[in-house]
Design a protein around this motif. Structure first.
Motif, PDB file in Angstrom:
ATOM      1  N   UNK A 301     -59.981 -12.192  17.700  1.00 35.40           N
ATOM      2  CA  UNK A 301     -60.392 -13.418  16.998  1.00 35.40           C
ATOM      3  C   UNK A 301     -60.072 -13.413  15.516  1.00 35.40           C
ATOM      4  N   UNK A 302     -59.369 -12.415  15.008  1.00 33.65           N
ATOM      5  CA  UNK A 302     -59.043 -12.378  13.580  1.00 33.65           C
ATOM      6  C   UNK A 302     -57.600 -11.920  13.389  1.00 33.65           C
ATOM      7  N   UNK A 308     -52.791  -2.582  18.709  1.00 32.43           N
ATOM      8  CA  UNK A 308     -53.615  -1.991  19.752  1.00 32.43           C
ATOM      9  C   UNK A 308     -54.655  -2.948  20.330  1.00 32.43           C
ATOM     10  N   UNK A 310     -58.421  -5.210  19.999  1.00 32.59           N
ATOM     11  CA  UNK A 310     -59.767  -4.713  19.750  1.00 32.59           C
ATOM     12  C   UNK A 310     -60.519  -4.453  21.054  1.00 32.59           C
ATOM     13  N   UNK A 311     -61.421  -3.473  21.002  1.00 37.25           N
ATOM     14  CA  UNK A 311     -62.140  -3.053  22.211  1.00 37.25           C
ATOM     15  C   UNK A 311     -62.959  -4.131  22.896  1.00 37.25           C
ATOM     16  N   UNK A 312     -63.732  -4.939  22.152  1.00 34.58           N
ATOM     17  CA  UNK A 312     -64.549  -5.953  22.842  1.00 34.58           C
ATOM     18  C   UNK A 312     -63.700  -6.892  23.700  1.00 34.58           C
TER      19      UNK A 312
END
Lengths: 417, 97
Positions: A301-302, A308, A310-312
């Motif tokens: 979202x950014x 890679x 992001x994990x969420x």
């Protein structure tokens, strides 16, 4: 002229243990000057060069690649090909591309393993259901195959699915495009590279662009790690770095760059014959010919250039995959990665002239550029070679954000941005 | 996973936050007199830096307050955090090709 690949060349080379295959393309040093320079040696850039040479007779051109061919988003996507977009402008573009996919292996004499196994877009909410049905009608008016499946028909098409999504992700139906499918992403880059090289195009790898020479608003050269190359025509065909190159040329773009995540599992026996996309819950799934599940997730979202993801984001996708396909719960994942995608405000690409004379843009393909590799290359080559927007590319001009002619494809793009 | 130090609540994981894009973009005065070009510039065009980037975040699942972050968009390192209305602090200006 290169030797053709065929069953006979395969047999002949088998006799020498496949040690004597000729290189598929040359690795020349850049010349001082070219008629045109393409920045970006991914599928789109190589396709552009191929069609410029083949259909417009421009063979004194170079493709510059900062790393290796197809090492950017061409090699990082989940290889889905389809053309079920909403608006007439997109339908024309993506369907033009799908038709080129259907003959690509033969035309390039390179097996791109295009497999029309069908693409199913699931609807998980009432809103998504309505939008999907509307899109099916729009597709059919544009002569694009698209059918609605009720939940029990979805189950018949994808037996592995749990229609209730374990109570968490209920399936309300879906749209199926039979002519959609997947292709081998590396082969697309290699096939276009080999065919373009055979027509005389210089493909220069390990050659990052460091700046542009611009005189009186006209581009005159490209500064690279291998020296300055003179040219009056530059095509910027990059993913993940449109903003960086625009900055070098001194203008801004309406683009945000964000990582889009994907992952693959360990290889398994054939168990998933089609391609399923679930835009609302960010879970795309198909099985490669090697047997791996290829899973597409959402975009971060950014803004970020980290490759890679992001994990969420990955966690949400894996949760949806486990709930929708209980048989995959114990499958182990081999790799997870991100590709940096350039997202425009209307989720449509930007093709055509830039604020700098002689510099053309083919960027902003967002989360779904792979499917349009041949179509984008084909119409962009026409645009660059003839110095006017190709009819199919014309609506995707950069100034559409100023004039209000946006082509909003957020629903068809699938990944929510 | 980003750990974002909210200036009001301290370090929290990224999924507590919402993203607001480029910071220090001022809404133009006299919108009724603004040209299409200027509107395009304000609404759509933006910096998309690979390197040190100034951006807005909101702590949606926490204090629900907006603040600014300076972040390296290649390494995702948070270089500085500061409140709305404050001038950006001196940080290393990183750029990459």
């Amino acid at each position: 002229m290169k030797a053709r690949y065929s069953i006979w060349s395969l047999l002949r080379n088998a006799l020498s243990y496949h040690e004597n295959w000729p290189a598929a393309w040359r690795s020349p040093e850049p010349k001082q000057e070219y008629d045109a320079v393409i920045v970006g040696g991914g599928g789109h850039g190589l396709a552009t060069a191929y069609y410029m040479a083949k259909e417009h007779g421009m063979t004194n051109i170079a493709v510059l690649e900062r790393g290796w061919l197809g090492g950017g988003n061409t090699g990082r996507n989940t290889t889905i090909v389809r053309s079920n977009y909403m608006w007439d402008e997109s339908a024309a573009l993506y369907e033009h591309s799908l038709k080129l996919w259907e003959t690509m292996s033969k035309e390039l004499n390179f097996n791109v393993m295009f497999s029309q196994r069908g693409v199913l877009n699931l609807a998980h909410t009432q809103n998504e259901l309505r939008v999907t049905k509307r899109r099916i009608n729009s597709n059919r008016l544009n002569n694009i195959d698209s059918v609605w499946l009720e939940p029990e028909e979805v189950k018949k098409w994808v037996p592995a699915i749990d229609l209730l999504g374990n109570g968490r992700y209920p399936v309300l139906g879906g749209s199926l495009q039979f002519r959609g499918g997947v292709a081998r992403h590396d082969a697309v880059a290699w096939g276009y590279a080999r065919a373009a090289d055979a027509l005389g195009v210089d493909i220069i790898q390990q050659c990052p662009v460091e700046g542009f020479d611009i005189e009186d608003g006209q581009v005159t050269g490209v500064r690279t790690a291998k020296g300055t190359i003179k040219t009056k025509r530059v095509g910027v065909v990059v993913a993940g770095h449109a903003g960086v190159l625009a900055d070098m040329a001194g203008f801004k773009l309406p683009i945000n760059s964000r990582p889009l995540s994907a992952l693959v599992s360990e290889p398994m026996k054939p168990c998933f014959h089609t391609t399923v996309m679930a835009g609302q819950v960010h879970a795309y799934c198909s099985q490669s010919d090697k047997g791996e599940l290829v899973i597409g997730a959402g975009a971060d979202p950014y803004n970020s250039y980290s490759q890679w993801g992001s994990n969420p984001v990955t966690e949400d996708t894996v949760a949806a995959i486990c709930e929708l396909y209980p048989i995959f719960r114990r499958v182990r994942m081999l790799r997870q990665w991100g590709g940096v995608v350039d997202i425009a405000p209307d989720a449509s690409p930007i093709m055509g002239a830039s604020p700098v004379r002689g510099m053309y843009l083919n960027v902003g393909w967002g989360t779904g550029g792979f499917k349009c590799t041949p179509g984008s290359g084909n119409v962009f080559a026409d645009t660059m070679a003839n110095d006017r927007p190709s009819p199919i590319a014309a609506p995707f001009r950069l100034d559409r954000f100023q004039t209000g002619g946006v082509i909003d494809e957020h629903a068809a793009a699938g990944v929510a941005h | 996973m980003l750990l974002i130090p909210c200036p009001y609540c301290g370090e929290r994981s990224e999924n507590e936050f919402g993203y607001g894009g480029e910071a220090h973009k001022v809404r133009p005065e006299n919108p009724e007199e603004l040209s299409d070009e200027a509107w395009n510039d304000y609404v759509f065009l933006q910096k998309n830096t690979k390197g040190t980037y100034y951006e807005r975040w909101v702590h949606s699942s926490g204090c629900r307050r907006w603040f600014n972050v300076a972040r390296d968009t290649l390494t995702n390192e948070v270089l500085a955090v500061y409140r709305m209305g404050e001038q950006p602090p001196e940080v290393e200006q990183r750029t990459y090709i």
